[in-house]
Scaffold this active site. Structure first.
Site, PDB file in Angstrom:
ATOM      1  N   ASP A 207       0.841  -1.202   0.000  1.00  0.00           N
ATOM      2  CA  ASP A 207       0.000   0.000   0.000  1.00  0.00           C
ATOM      3  C   ASP A 207       0.878   1.255   0.000  1.00  0.00           C
ATOM      4  O   ASP A 207       0.372   2.384  -0.048  1.00  0.00           O
ATOM      5  CB  ASP A 207      -1.014  -0.008   1.153  1.00  0.00           C
ATOM      6  CG  ASP A 207      -0.371  -0.107   2.521  1.00  0.00           C
ATOM      7  OD1 ASP A 207       0.869  -0.196   2.597  1.00  0.00           O
ATOM      8  OD2 ASP A 207      -1.116  -0.096   3.521  1.00  0.00           O
ATOM      9  N   SER A 208       2.214   1.050  -0.026  1.00  0.00           N
ATOM     10  CA  SER A 208       3.137   2.165  -0.285  1.00  0.00           C
ATOM     11  C   SER A 208       2.893   2.733  -1.681  1.00  0.00           C
ATOM     12  O   SER A 208       3.395   3.809  -2.014  1.00  0.00           O
ATOM     13  CB  SER A 208       4.597   1.717  -0.139  1.00  0.00           C
ATOM     14  OG  SER A 208       4.824   0.513  -0.846  1.00  0.00           O
TER      15      SER A 208
ATOM     16  N   ASP B   1      -1.059  -6.073  -0.256  1.00  0.00           N
ATOM     17  CA  ASP B   1      -1.480  -5.429   0.995  1.00  0.00           C
ATOM     18  C   ASP B   1      -2.981  -5.194   1.004  1.00  0.00           C
ATOM     19  O   ASP B   1      -3.543  -4.671   0.037  1.00  0.00           O
ATOM     20  CB  ASP B   1      -0.798  -4.050   1.125  1.00  0.00           C
ATOM     21  CG  ASP B   1       0.406  -4.085   2.041  1.00  0.00           C
ATOM     22  OD1 ASP B   1       0.495  -4.990   2.896  1.00  0.00           O
ATOM     23  OD2 ASP B   1       1.263  -3.196   1.889  1.00  0.00           O
TER      24      ASP B   1
ATOM     25  N   LYS C 201      -1.490  -9.466   2.673  1.00  0.00           N
ATOM     26  CA  LYS C 201      -0.768  -9.049   3.890  1.00  0.00           C
ATOM     27  C   LYS C 201      -1.632  -8.055   4.671  1.00  0.00           C
ATOM     28  O   LYS C 201      -2.301  -7.220   4.057  1.00  0.00           O
ATOM     29  CB  LYS C 201       0.576  -8.416   3.524  1.00  0.00           C
ATOM     30  CG  LYS C 201       1.338  -7.819   4.718  1.00  0.00           C
ATOM     31  CD  LYS C 201       2.788  -7.529   4.404  1.00  0.00           C
ATOM     32  CE  LYS C 201       3.077  -6.181   3.822  1.00  0.00           C
ATOM     33  NZ  LYS C 201       2.624  -5.015   4.622  1.00  0.00           N
TER      34      LYS C 201
ATOM     35  N   GLU D 186      -1.668  -5.580   8.473  1.00  0.00           N
ATOM     36  CA  GLU D 186      -0.920  -5.025   9.600  1.00  0.00           C
ATOM     37  C   GLU D 186      -1.661  -5.301  10.906  1.00  0.00           C
ATOM     38  O   GLU D 186      -2.890  -5.233  10.945  1.00  0.00           O
ATOM     39  CB  GLU D 186      -0.750  -3.507   9.417  1.00  0.00           C
ATOM     40  CG  GLU D 186       0.060  -3.143   8.190  1.00  0.00           C
ATOM     41  CD  GLU D 186       0.252  -1.639   8.013  1.00  0.00           C
ATOM     42  OE1 GLU D 186      -0.175  -0.854   8.896  1.00  0.00           O
ATOM     43  OE2 GLU D 186       0.833  -1.250   6.989  1.00  0.00           O
TER      44      GLU D 186
ATOM     45  N   GLU E 138       8.935  -4.306  10.571  1.00  0.00           N
ATOM     46  CA  GLU E 138       9.412  -3.021  10.045  1.00  0.00           C
ATOM     47  C   GLU E 138       9.983  -2.152  11.168  1.00  0.00           C
ATOM     48  O   GLU E 138       9.337  -1.932  12.192  1.00  0.00           O
ATOM     49  CB  GLU E 138       8.247  -2.291   9.339  1.00  0.00           C
ATOM     50  CG  GLU E 138       8.672  -0.964   8.744  1.00  0.00           C
ATOM     51  CD  GLU E 138       7.674  -0.410   7.717  1.00  0.00           C
ATOM     52  OE1 GLU E 138       6.725  -1.121   7.313  1.00  0.00           O
ATOM     53  OE2 GLU E 138       7.865   0.757   7.316  1.00  0.00           O
TER      54      GLU E 138
HETATM   55  O1  KIV Z   1       3.559  -1.123   1.669  1.00  0.00           O
HETATM   56  C1  KIV Z   1       4.734  -1.505   1.689  1.00  0.00           C
HETATM   57  O2  KIV Z   1       5.551  -1.218   0.804  1.00  0.00           O
HETATM   58  C2  KIV Z   1       5.164  -2.320   2.834  1.00  0.00           C
HETATM   59  C3  KIV Z   1       6.628  -2.557   2.982  1.00  0.00           C
HETATM   60  C4  KIV Z   1       7.284  -1.355   3.528  1.00  0.00           C
HETATM   61  C5  KIV Z   1       6.921  -3.769   3.765  1.00  0.00           C
HETATM   62  O3  KIV Z   1       4.364  -2.740   3.599  1.00  0.00           O
END
Ligand code: KIV
Length: 271
Positions: free
Chosen positions: A51-52, A90, A120, A122, A189
C-alpha cells in the site's frame, strides 16, 4: 549460491523451505506490469504490491488513502508481469479492521480479481480472528508488525518501534499469535535488530525485515526507494542501488533538447 534459483514458481511452502535451509528471501515492492516483469526476470522471490503505492504511485503523504479498487488495479497489473515470484498484496486501510467478515470479503476480492498468491495485513492480536477466517477460505496471509504505517496517526512519527521492553514483549507475543493463527510469514518493520533476531529464532515461519537488521530470514525494500526514483526518503536502513531519478531526468532533458533542436527525428527515424 542459491539452491532455489531454479524453482519455477515460488510458493509459501518454498519460502518455508528456504527458512529451514537458511537461504535468505529477497522481496521488493512493485505496482505495475513493466516493473514487475523486470524484477521477476531478475529472480526476486517475493513481490509485494504494497500500500506504499499510495505514496510512491499516487503521491499521498500516508498509506491511508489508497482504496481496495486501486490496490486491485495495481495487483492485477503486477500479476500479468510475473511468472516466478510469489505476489503478495497489501489489504488497504479500512478494508479489514471492522470485523473478520469484512476482512474475508476484501481478501476474496483481491484473490479473485488479481490472481495474486497471498495477502498481507498489519497488526497483531487484534487481527487474529480475521487471519483465521481468511485462511479458512484457503487464502495465505502474511502479517506485519513493528512500524505499521497504517497506524501512523497513533504513533505520531516514523521512528523505530519496540525499543522499550513493554512494546517489545507485545511484539514477541503478537508474532507468536500470528504464527499460531496460521500466517505463512511476517514482515517486521523498523525495530531493533536484536528483537527481530529473537522473533526470527522463536517462530518457524519466515521473518522478512525492513529496517530490522541482518538476523532475519529475508529483506524487503520499496522498489522506488532502492532504485533512487524517490529522493526525499533516506532512512538509515535504505541502501540505494541506483540514482534513477537523475538518470531518467537526464534522458528526458536530452530528448527535449533533441526535439527542440530538430535533431529528433532524423531521416532514419521516419517513414
Ligand atoms: O507497503 C509496503 O511497501 C510495505 C513494505 C514497507 C513492507 O508494507
Amino acid at each position: 549460491m542459491s539452491t532455489y534459483r531454479d524453482v519455477k514458481k515460488i510458493t509459501t511452502h518454498v519460502l518455508q523451505a528456504m527458512k529451514h535451509k537458511g537461504e535468505k528471501i529477497a522481496m521488493l515492492t512493485a505496482y505495475d506490469f513493466s516493473m514487475a516483469r523486470i524484477i521477476d526476470s531478475a529472480g526476486i522471490d517475493v513481490i509485494l504490491v504494497g500500500d506504499s503505492a499510495s505514496n510512491v504511485m499516487a503521491g499521498h503523504e500516508t498509506t491511508l488513502p489508497i482504496t481496495l479498487n486501486e490496490m486491485i488495479y495495481h495487483a492485477a497489473s503486477v500479476v500479468r508481469g510475473v511468472s516466478r515470484a510469489l505476489v503478495v498484496v497489501d489489504m488497504p486501510f479500512g478494508t479489514y479492521q471492522g470485523n473478520s467478515k469484512e476482512a474475508l470479503s476484501s481478501a476474496i476480492r483481491i484473490m479473485k480479481e488479481t490472481g495474486a498468491g497471498a495477502i498481507k495485513m498489519e497488526g497483531g492480536s487484534e487481527i487474529r480472528e480475521s487471519v483465521v477466517r481468511i485462511l479458512s477460505a484457503g487464502i495465505p496471509v502474511m502479517g506485519h508488525l513493528g512500524l505499521t504505517p497504517q497506524s501512523i496517526h497513533k504513533f505520531g512519527t516514523y521512528t523505530v518501534r519496540a525499543k522499550e521492553d513493554e512494546e517489545a514483549a507485545k511484539l514477541m507475543e503478537d508474532a507468536e499469535i500470528l504464527e499460531q493463527a496460521g500466517c505463512f510469514g511476517l514482515v517486521l518493520e523498523k525495530i531493533p535488530a536484536q528483537l527481530a533476531q529473537k522473533v526470527a529464532s522463536s517462530v518457524k515461519i519466515p521473518i522478512i525485515g525492513i529496517g530490522a537488521g541482518q538476523y532475519v530470514d529475508g529483506q524487503v525494500l520499496v522498489l522506488h526507494d532502492m532504485l533512487g526514483i524517490t529522493q526525499e526518503f533516506s532512512p538509515r536502513f535504505l541502501r540505494r542501488y541506483h540514482n534513477l531519478f537523475a538518470e531518467m531526468q537526464k534522458a528526458v532533458m536530452n530528448y527535449i533538447n533533441d526535439v527542440k533542436s530538430l535533431d529528433f527525428p532524423n531521416e532514419k527515424e521516419q517513414y
